[in-house]
Design a protein around this motif. Structure first.
Motif, PDB file in Angstrom:
ATOM      1  N   ASP A 341       0.862  -1.190   0.000  1.00 14.37           N
ATOM      2  CA  ASP A 341       0.000   0.000   0.000  1.00 14.37           C
ATOM      3  C   ASP A 341       0.895   1.235   0.000  1.00 14.37           C
ATOM      4  O   ASP A 341       1.257   1.765   1.051  1.00 14.37           O
ATOM      5  N   ASP A 343       0.489   4.397  -0.715  1.00 11.49           N
ATOM      6  CA  ASP A 343       0.035   5.643  -0.094  1.00 11.49           C
ATOM      7  C   ASP A 343      -0.575   5.438   1.297  1.00 11.49           C
ATOM      8  O   ASP A 343      -1.117   6.385   1.891  1.00 11.49           O
ATOM      9  N   ASP A 345      -3.252   4.161   2.428  1.00 11.43           N
ATOM     10  CA  ASP A 345      -4.652   4.551   2.619  1.00 11.43           C
ATOM     11  C   ASP A 345      -5.573   3.360   2.859  1.00 11.43           C
ATOM     12  O   ASP A 345      -6.798   3.516   2.924  1.00 11.43           O
ATOM     13  N   GLU A 352      -5.955  -0.145  -6.674  1.00 12.39           N
ATOM     14  CA  GLU A 352      -5.974   1.205  -7.233  1.00 12.39           C
ATOM     15  C   GLU A 352      -5.498   1.209  -8.681  1.00 12.39           C
ATOM     16  O   GLU A 352      -6.072   1.898  -9.525  1.00 12.39           O
ATOM     17  N   ALA A 366      -1.837   5.165  -6.217  1.00 10.47           N
ATOM     18  CA  ALA A 366      -2.270   6.082  -5.162  1.00 10.47           C
ATOM     19  C   ALA A 366      -3.299   7.066  -5.713  1.00 10.47           C
ATOM     20  O   ALA A 366      -3.342   8.220  -5.321  1.00 10.47           O
ATOM     21  N   CYS A 367      -4.148   6.557  -6.628  1.00 11.95           N
ATOM     22  CA  CYS A 367      -5.050   7.468  -7.331  1.00 11.95           C
ATOM     23  C   CYS A 367      -6.508   7.341  -6.898  1.00 11.95           C
ATOM     24  O   CYS A 367      -7.378   7.974  -7.497  1.00 11.95           O
ATOM     25  N   ALA A 368      -6.804   6.511  -5.902  1.00 14.42           N
ATOM     26  CA  ALA A 368      -8.201   6.322  -5.477  1.00 14.42           C
ATOM     27  C   ALA A 368      -8.406   6.837  -4.060  1.00 14.42           C
ATOM     28  O   ALA A 368      -7.493   6.794  -3.226  1.00 14.42           O
ATOM     29  N   ASP A 369      -9.593   7.302  -3.805  1.00 16.19           N
ATOM     30  CA  ASP A 369      -9.965   7.777  -2.470  1.00 16.19           C
ATOM     31  C   ASP A 369     -10.804   6.708  -1.788  1.00 16.19           C
ATOM     32  O   ASP A 369     -11.921   6.413  -2.232  1.00 16.19           O
ATOM     33  N   PRO A 370     -10.316   6.107  -0.718  1.00 13.54           N
ATOM     34  CA  PRO A 370     -11.075   5.032  -0.065  1.00 13.54           C
ATOM     35  C   PRO A 370     -12.413   5.494   0.509  1.00 13.54           C
ATOM     36  O   PRO A 370     -13.325   4.690   0.682  1.00 13.54           O
ATOM     37  N   LYS A 371     -12.552   6.797   0.766  1.00 14.27           N
ATOM     38  CA  LYS A 371     -13.806   7.309   1.335  1.00 14.27           C
ATOM     39  C   LYS A 371     -14.812   7.712   0.268  1.00 14.27           C
ATOM     40  O   LYS A 371     -15.969   8.011   0.588  1.00 14.27           O
ATOM     41  N   ALA A 372     -14.391   7.736  -0.992  1.00 13.09           N
ATOM     42  CA  ALA A 372     -15.301   8.125  -2.067  1.00 13.09           C
ATOM     43  C   ALA A 372     -16.443   7.123  -2.191  1.00 13.09           C
ATOM     44  O   ALA A 372     -16.287   5.933  -1.899  1.00 13.09           O
ATOM     45  N   THR A 379     -18.770   2.798  -0.016  1.00 17.40           N
ATOM     46  CA  THR A 379     -17.497   3.488  -0.198  1.00 17.40           C
ATOM     47  C   THR A 379     -16.545   2.588  -0.986  1.00 17.40           C
ATOM     48  O   THR A 379     -16.726   1.359  -1.039  1.00 17.40           O
TER      49      THR A 379
END
Length: 598
Positions: A341, A343, A345, A352, A366-372, A379
């Motif tokens: 991992d 980044d 996250d 990702e 490192a291009c995805a937001d886990p909270k999105a 999520t």
């Protein structure tokens, strides 16, 4: 013959054989005109045939026009011959005869218990013994995995060539990277197999175990343990592995595995220790006097959520940096990691890269937001934890097609069971009343709670459990059967793709062998545990499906005799009286996988 690129032994071009019986078989045929194919094959188990097998290569040298240093590969010497006809110790005896005609004899595969005796026979005949180093592993996705536990194979084969006093070595690399049998540095094994091969070569050449001049730690692991679900790709065969720590130390020390509550004393010299493969980071440190001397952490942890089949060794060592600098100088080391991992996250690199970036390009890990919020409403992090596709909105379960639906069995509806959970009936939810029944006590399956996504399933014992329903006498041109099921692994039949181990069978009238019916079979490779299987069948004019059978059955005319095979759980079965197209099929599969979190 004068090329400086040819390997040479005693001034002659050295040719390593690969299943040398092939040219020998042709030579035997040339020397024995008029004999049948079977008669020629049997000459390979007789002394006169062994003489001709050796003469093959003397004849080849004459045809070439110069002396060759022949290495005769004795692997699979009796391939195609009934083993009952092969005399005891025939390989060793044959090797002794063939060795009189060639300069070396060896093998590209292990010869088992006979190998030491074979090597003695070769040397006694005056030829060199070419030792088998073999393959440290071989992974031919999607159907083949050969690997020892950790470095078991590597250490075993090198010990054998030392014990057998082999003076030539034969490595197997085949398609080195494509089949993952590599000795050369690679994404997963990095420099570990390469480095240790050099260590063993020095030991073999000198006959003395190398004396370490500095502390070395090598870690060998796997990307995931057994019994985990692979998503989004299919699960293939799995070969049991280990987490292995190999140390080569000038003096004894304490080895600790951070995060794993493992600590032990490692003696000076070469020492190996193995542990189960469990999820988590893969790291080790060496301590003396309570102080850390060296420590390493593999870029690749062990995952409990693999995305694709990959059973190969994953290696890292304290020697990586030195080897990298020797090859690439000051270039930044490539530390490939799928389950790491970058980044930090919580989303692994592969997830990702694959869903949101470019797979293989770690700069996109490192291009995805886990909270999105994903299209499903969950999520992105929850999609990863659930092992579902974060880019698609799932089709609601209520949208299952009903046109052409002939029978529908759901373990959460319509199961008739007693207080002990034994099932006597399974009601059809399609409205066609094609209810499955089990009349005898030993035929009755049991309820299993919380099989997938907390939903129940019907569990069958693989011995007698079975359910049956007669179909109305009407012409049906095609069928498509869907089933959500999981077969017990020990009952799956390797290499048969499920023949004879059937979950759902629909025979045509008068065909007890089910050749005219639709079946969903269970195979060790065909379907992953808990997956959705699909079977399609078109019926010829005049054929008529006669029964729906849960569990494989051979049914006599009076319907009283049955044999049962399927062992495992089934949560849902849909039977359509048509051959659905690819779009409809994929829609149903997607809906079922969403419902059961497959």
């Amino acid at each position: 013959g004068g090329s400086p690129k040819l390997a040479r032994r005693d001034g002659r071009p050295l040719i390593f054989g690969y299943q040398s019986r092939g040219p020998s078989t042709k030579y035997i045929s040339k020397k024995n005109p008029g004999r049948t194919k079977d008669e020629l094959a049997l000459m390979r188990i007789k002394p006169e045939g062994w003489e001709l097998m050796g003469e093959t290569y003397e004849d080849a040298s004459r045809q070439i026009g110069q002396p060759i240093y022949w290495h005769y590969c004795i692997s699979w010497l009796f391939h195609g011959i009934d083993r009952k006809l092969v005399p005891e110790n025939a390989t060793a005896r044959a090797a002794g005869v063939i060795a009189k005609h060639v300069q070396a004899v060896g093998s590209f595969t292990s010869l088992g218990k006979e190998q030491a005796e074979i090597s003695r026979a070769v040397k006694a005949a005056g030829a060199e013994w070419g030792g088998f180093i073999g393959m440290y592993q071989k992974e031919n996705i999607p159907y083949e995995v050969y690997a020892g536990k950790g470095l078991d194979w590597m250490c075993k084969y090198w010990e054998e060539v030392r014990d057998e006093d082999a003076t030539l070595l034969q490595f197997i690399t085949w398609n080195d990277y494509g089949e993952n049998s590599n000795i050369a540095p690679a994404y997963n094994t990095r420099y570990t197999l390469y480095e240790l091969t050099g260590y063993f070569i020095r030991w073999w050449k000198t006959g003395i175990q190398p004396v370490p001049d500095h502390d070395r730690i090598y870690i060998i692991s796997r990307k995931y343990p057994p019994d985990v679900k692979v998503f989004p790709f299919l699960q293939g065969p799995y070969r049991q592995g280990v987490l292995e720590i190999l140390t080569i130390l000038p003096e004894a020390g304490t080895v600790r595995l951070p995060g794993r509550k493992i600590e032990y004393e490692a003696p000076a010299g070469f020492f190996r220790k193995q542990f189960p493969v469990t999820p988590g980071s893969v790291a080790a440190e060496l301590l003396r006097g309570g102080k850390t001397v060296i420590k390493i952490e593999s870029p690749e942890p062990v995952s409990d959520r693999p995305f694709r089949e990959d059973n190969s060794m994953v290696c890292f060592s304290t020697e990586f940096e030195r080897n990298w600098k020797a090859d690439f100088g000051s270039a930044k080391p490539l530390l490939w990691s799928e389950y790491g991992d970058i980044d930090k996250d919580g989303l692994p690199n592969w997830f990702e890269m694959y869903w949101f970036g470019r797979f293989g390009d770690l700069s996109t890990a490192a291009c995805a937001d886990p909270k999105a919020v994903a299209p499903s409403g969950k999520t992105v992090m929850q999609e990863y934890l659930d092992q579902t596709d974060p880019t698609k909105k799932p089709i609601p379960y209520s949208e299952l097609p009903t046109k052409g639906l002939m029978a529908w069995y759901r373990a959460d509806q319509g199961v008739v069971a007693d207080v002990k959970g034994k099932i006597s009936g399974w009601k059809d939810q399609s409205g066609n009343n094609l209810n499955l029944t089990a009349d005898k006590e030993e035929e009755k399956p049991r309820m299993a709670n919380g099989a997938w996504n907390k939903l129940p399933a019907v569990e069958m014992d693989g011995i007698r459990n079975s359910m049956l329903c007669a179909l109305p006498d009407k012409q049906i041109s095609a069928m498509t059967v869907f089933a959500v099921f999981s077969a017990k692994a020990e009952e799956q039949m390797v290499g048969t793709h499920g023949e004879g181990n059937r979950l759902v069978s629909i025979p045509t009238a008068g065909k007890a062998d089910y050749e005219g019916g639709v079946t969903i079979c269970v195979g060790s490779i065909s379907y992953a545990p808990g997956d959705v299987a699909v079977a399609k069948k078109e019926f010829a004019a005049g054929e008529s499906p006669a029964f729906i059978g849960l569990g494989f059955m051979t049914i006599s005319k009076d319907l009283n005799y049955r044999t049962w095979n399927f062992k495992g759980r089934v949560a849902e079965i849909l039977i359509y009286a048509s051959k659905l197209d690819e779009r409809e099929t994929q829609k149903i599969v997607s809906i079922l996988k969403t419902r059961y979190k497959l």
